[in-house]
Design a protein around this motif. Structure first.
Motif, mmCIF file in Angstrom:
data_model
loop_
_atom_site.group_PDB
_atom_site.id
_atom_site.type_symbol
_atom_site.label_atom_id
_atom_site.label_comp_id
_atom_site.label_asym_id
_atom_site.label_seq_id
_atom_site.Cartn_x
_atom_site.Cartn_y
_atom_site.Cartn_z
ATOM 1 N N LEU A 15 0.827 -1.206 0.000
ATOM 2 C CA LEU A 15 0.000 0.000 0.000
ATOM 3 C C LEU A 15 0.863 1.257 0.000
ATOM 4 O O LEU A 15 0.625 2.211 -0.769
ATOM 5 C CB LEU A 15 -0.931 -0.009 1.215
ATOM 6 C CG LEU A 15 -1.923 1.162 1.329
ATOM 7 C CD1 LEU A 15 -2.919 1.123 0.186
ATOM 8 C CD2 LEU A 15 -2.652 1.103 2.673
ATOM 9 N N LEU A 16 1.895 1.281 0.846
ATOM 10 C CA LEU A 16 2.767 2.441 0.929
ATOM 11 C C LEU A 16 3.601 2.617 -0.337
ATOM 12 O O LEU A 16 3.817 3.740 -0.807
ATOM 13 C CB LEU A 16 3.687 2.315 2.147
ATOM 14 C CG LEU A 16 3.007 2.446 3.521
ATOM 15 C CD1 LEU A 16 3.985 2.099 4.636
ATOM 16 C CD2 LEU A 16 2.464 3.856 3.714
ATOM 17 N N ILE A 17 4.076 1.494 -0.899
ATOM 18 C CA ILE A 17 4.867 1.575 -2.136
ATOM 19 C C ILE A 17 4.024 2.137 -3.271
ATOM 20 O O ILE A 17 4.477 3.001 -4.041
ATOM 21 C CB ILE A 17 5.436 0.185 -2.503
ATOM 22 C CG1 ILE A 17 6.526 -0.224 -1.503
ATOM 23 C CG2 ILE A 17 6.008 0.190 -3.919
ATOM 24 C CD1 ILE A 17 7.009 -1.651 -1.674
ATOM 25 N N ASP A 18 2.765 1.655 -3.380
ATOM 26 C CA ASP A 18 1.876 2.191 -4.418
ATOM 27 C C ASP A 18 1.628 3.683 -4.201
ATOM 28 O O ASP A 18 1.584 4.468 -5.164
ATOM 29 C CB ASP A 18 0.546 1.428 -4.402
ATOM 30 C CG ASP A 18 0.692 0.006 -4.913
ATOM 31 O OD1 ASP A 18 1.689 -0.273 -5.622
ATOM 32 O OD2 ASP A 18 -0.176 -0.838 -4.598
ATOM 33 N N GLY A 19 1.432 4.073 -2.916
ATOM 34 C CA GLY A 19 1.208 5.484 -2.630
ATOM 35 C C GLY A 19 2.412 6.343 -2.958
ATOM 36 O O GLY A 19 2.282 7.443 -3.527
ATOM 37 N N ILE A 20 3.603 5.849 -2.630
ATOM 38 C CA ILE A 20 4.831 6.616 -2.901
ATOM 39 C C ILE A 20 5.058 6.764 -4.397
ATOM 40 O O ILE A 20 5.335 7.865 -4.897
ATOM 41 C CB ILE A 20 6.041 5.935 -2.231
ATOM 42 C CG1 ILE A 20 5.918 6.020 -0.708
ATOM 43 C CG2 ILE A 20 7.341 6.576 -2.691
ATOM 44 C CD1 ILE A 20 6.918 5.164 0.039
ATOM 45 N N ASP A 152 15.394 1.609 -10.448
ATOM 46 C CA ASP A 152 14.844 0.475 -9.688
ATOM 47 C C ASP A 152 14.190 0.951 -8.393
ATOM 48 O O ASP A 152 14.426 0.403 -7.312
ATOM 49 C CB ASP A 152 15.948 -0.548 -9.367
ATOM 50 C CG ASP A 152 16.612 -1.073 -10.624
ATOM 51 O OD1 ASP A 152 15.907 -1.203 -11.640
ATOM 52 O OD2 ASP A 152 17.819 -1.329 -10.577
ATOM 53 N N MET A 153 13.349 1.984 -8.506
ATOM 54 C CA MET A 153 12.773 2.591 -7.312
ATOM 55 C C MET A 153 11.894 1.606 -6.549
ATOM 56 O O MET A 153 11.983 1.483 -5.327
ATOM 57 C CB MET A 153 11.958 3.838 -7.684
ATOM 58 C CG MET A 153 11.398 4.590 -6.478
ATOM 59 S SD MET A 153 10.615 6.141 -6.934
ATOM 60 C CE MET A 153 9.287 5.560 -7.985
ATOM 61 N N GLU A 154 11.018 0.901 -7.259
ATOM 62 C CA GLU A 154 10.114 -0.027 -6.577
ATOM 63 C C GLU A 154 10.883 -1.148 -5.901
ATOM 64 O O GLU A 154 10.509 -1.603 -4.809
ATOM 65 C CB GLU A 154 9.095 -0.582 -7.570
ATOM 66 C CG GLU A 154 8.101 0.465 -8.079
ATOM 67 C CD GLU A 154 6.966 -0.170 -8.873
ATOM 68 O OE1 GLU A 154 6.790 -1.397 -8.747
ATOM 69 O OE2 GLU A 154 6.274 0.558 -9.596
ATOM 70 N N THR A 155 11.958 -1.618 -6.535
ATOM 71 C CA THR A 155 12.768 -2.676 -5.928
ATOM 72 C C THR A 155 13.409 -2.190 -4.628
ATOM 73 O O THR A 155 13.421 -2.901 -3.618
ATOM 74 C CB THR A 155 13.851 -3.140 -6.907
ATOM 75 O OG1 THR A 155 13.235 -3.578 -8.120
ATOM 76 C CG2 THR A 155 14.669 -4.268 -6.313
ATOM 77 N N ARG A 156 13.918 -0.980 -4.656
ATOM 78 C CA ARG A 156 14.529 -0.423 -3.450
ATOM 79 C C ARG A 156 13.491 -0.200 -2.358
ATOM 80 O O ARG A 156 13.764 -0.442 -1.169
ATOM 81 C CB ARG A 156 15.223 0.896 -3.775
ATOM 82 C CG ARG A 156 16.361 0.768 -4.772
ATOM 83 C CD ARG A 156 17.051 2.099 -4.949
ATOM 84 N NE ARG A 156 18.024 2.059 -6.038
ATOM 85 C CZ ARG A 156 18.801 3.083 -6.368
ATOM 86 N NH1 ARG A 156 18.698 4.212 -5.698
ATOM 87 N NH2 ARG A 156 19.656 2.989 -7.349
ATOM 88 N N LEU A 157 12.315 0.270 -2.750
ATOM 89 C CA LEU A 157 11.265 0.486 -1.759
ATOM 90 C C LEU A 157 10.835 -0.830 -1.118
ATOM 91 O O LEU A 157 10.529 -0.887 0.073
ATOM 92 C CB LEU A 157 10.055 1.173 -2.412
ATOM 93 C CG LEU A 157 10.243 2.629 -2.843
ATOM 94 C CD1 LEU A 157 9.026 3.122 -3.613
ATOM 95 C CD2 LEU A 157 10.502 3.530 -1.643
ATOM 96 N N GLY A 158 10.810 -1.888 -1.930
ATOM 97 C CA GLY A 158 10.406 -3.186 -1.399
ATOM 98 C C GLY A 158 11.365 -3.735 -0.358
ATOM 99 O O GLY A 158 10.980 -4.583 0.461
ATOM 100 N N GLU A 159 12.610 -3.275 -0.364
ATOM 101 C CA GLU A 159 13.605 -3.751 0.600
ATOM 102 C C GLU A 159 13.565 -2.977 1.917
ATOM 103 O O GLU A 159 14.278 -3.320 2.853
ATOM 104 C CB GLU A 159 15.000 -3.633 -0.019
ATOM 105 C CG GLU A 159 15.183 -4.518 -1.259
ATOM 106 C CD GLU A 159 16.504 -4.254 -1.950
ATOM 107 O OE1 GLU A 159 17.207 -3.293 -1.520
ATOM 108 O OE2 GLU A 159 16.838 -4.975 -2.914
#
Length: 289
Positions: A15-20, A152-159
């Motif tokens: 949810l937060l990754i989608d929002g960011i 690779d923003m989403e990949t970094r956010l996922g970590e």
């Protein structure tokens, strides 16, 4: 229980990754639009920017202001004649050539009033030519795409952890609101300059009516300096946008997403602040003695 917590944590992170990503993807769109229009807007003459407003201002100047300028010119030239006559030992030494000189100065003053708009528009035509020449030299790619800046923003956010993601989401909300405000500031600067040009141009015949006299002529000279400052303010704005473009293109791919976000916003704040300063800078340059 652990699996339930992991499920909730994953849901929160998604949810937060989608929002960011949603906040960042459209964060700079308005600013990119406004900055992209700067070169086109400042490169236009008043007649090309909005023909209807220009026609209205010209009509008001010719029908309302020029008659007033004619009255002022009559007073100024009478005062000029009196000065020329009494200048030579209280009228004991009067040369006939001073009357020819006065007639010539009156002719020049009337010519200036009747051709006020042509003279003023010549200033903006000259500045527009300078801006057009600068547009071919200055880098015009000013678009900010934060997703390309941060690879690779989403990949970094996922970590990242949930707490870190929450902090990034809150900061992205604040930065997004700030960018909307900065976009409005850019709009105000560009459109405010054109409105100032129209309002200043509408009163042009009055300061032009004073230019034939040494004592009153300072009003007309200061007016011409103001017109030159408004015209070449467009060139300073183009230089400002060129510096902004270089700064934007020099943003390196950063491991820290927040650093990249705040760097982009910092450059935009710098752009807005400098745009506001171009007007006073141009006036100080052309009014310097």
């Amino acid at each position: 229980m652990d699996s339930l917590w992991e499920t909730i944590e994953k849901w929160l992170k998604d949810l937060l990754i989608d929002g960011i990503t949603g906040n960042l993807s459209g964060m700079f769109d308005n600013v990119n639009t406004q900055v992209g229009k700067i070169a086109g807007d400042v490169g236009m003459t008043p007649s090309a920017w909005n023909g209807d407003i220009f026609s209205m201002v010209r009509s008001l100047s010719e029908t309302v202001i020029i008659p007033i300028a004619g009255i002022i010119l009559t007073f100024v030239m009478c005062y000029e004649l009196i000065q020329m006559v009494i200048e030579k030992n209280n009228m004991h030494e009067i040369d006939t050539w001073i009357f020819f000189k006065w007639i010539f100065k009156t002719f020049v003053a009337v010519y200036l009033i009747t051709n006020t708009f042509n003279i003023v528009m010549a200033i903006f035509d000259m500045s527009q030519h300078v801006v057009s020449g600068a547009a071919g030299v200055i880098i015009t790619d000013t678009n900010i795409d934060i997703t390309s800046v941060v690879a690779d923003m989403e990949t970094r956010l996922g970590e990242m952890e949930v707490g870190t993601l929450l902090g990034i989401w809150l900061q992205s909300m604040v930065v997004g609101l700030t960018m909307h405000i900065l976009s409005a500031c850019i709009f105000v600067v560009i459109y405010g300059r054109m409105l100032e040009i129209y309002m200043t141009t509408s009163l042009a015949p009055i300061p032009f009516a004073t230019m034939a006299n040494r004592e009153w002529g300072g009003m007309g000279q200061n007016y011409l300096k103001s017109m030159l400052a408004l015209g070449f303010q467009a060139f300073l704005i183009m230089v400002c946008v060129g510096i902004y473009a270089v700064l934007v293109q020099s943003i390196a791919t950063d491991e820290d997403i927040i650093t990249a976000i705040w760097t982009c916003m910092g450059y935009t704040v710098l752009l807005c602040f400098t745009l506001f300063k171009t007007g006073s800078l141009a006036k100080s340059i052309f009014s310097a003695h």
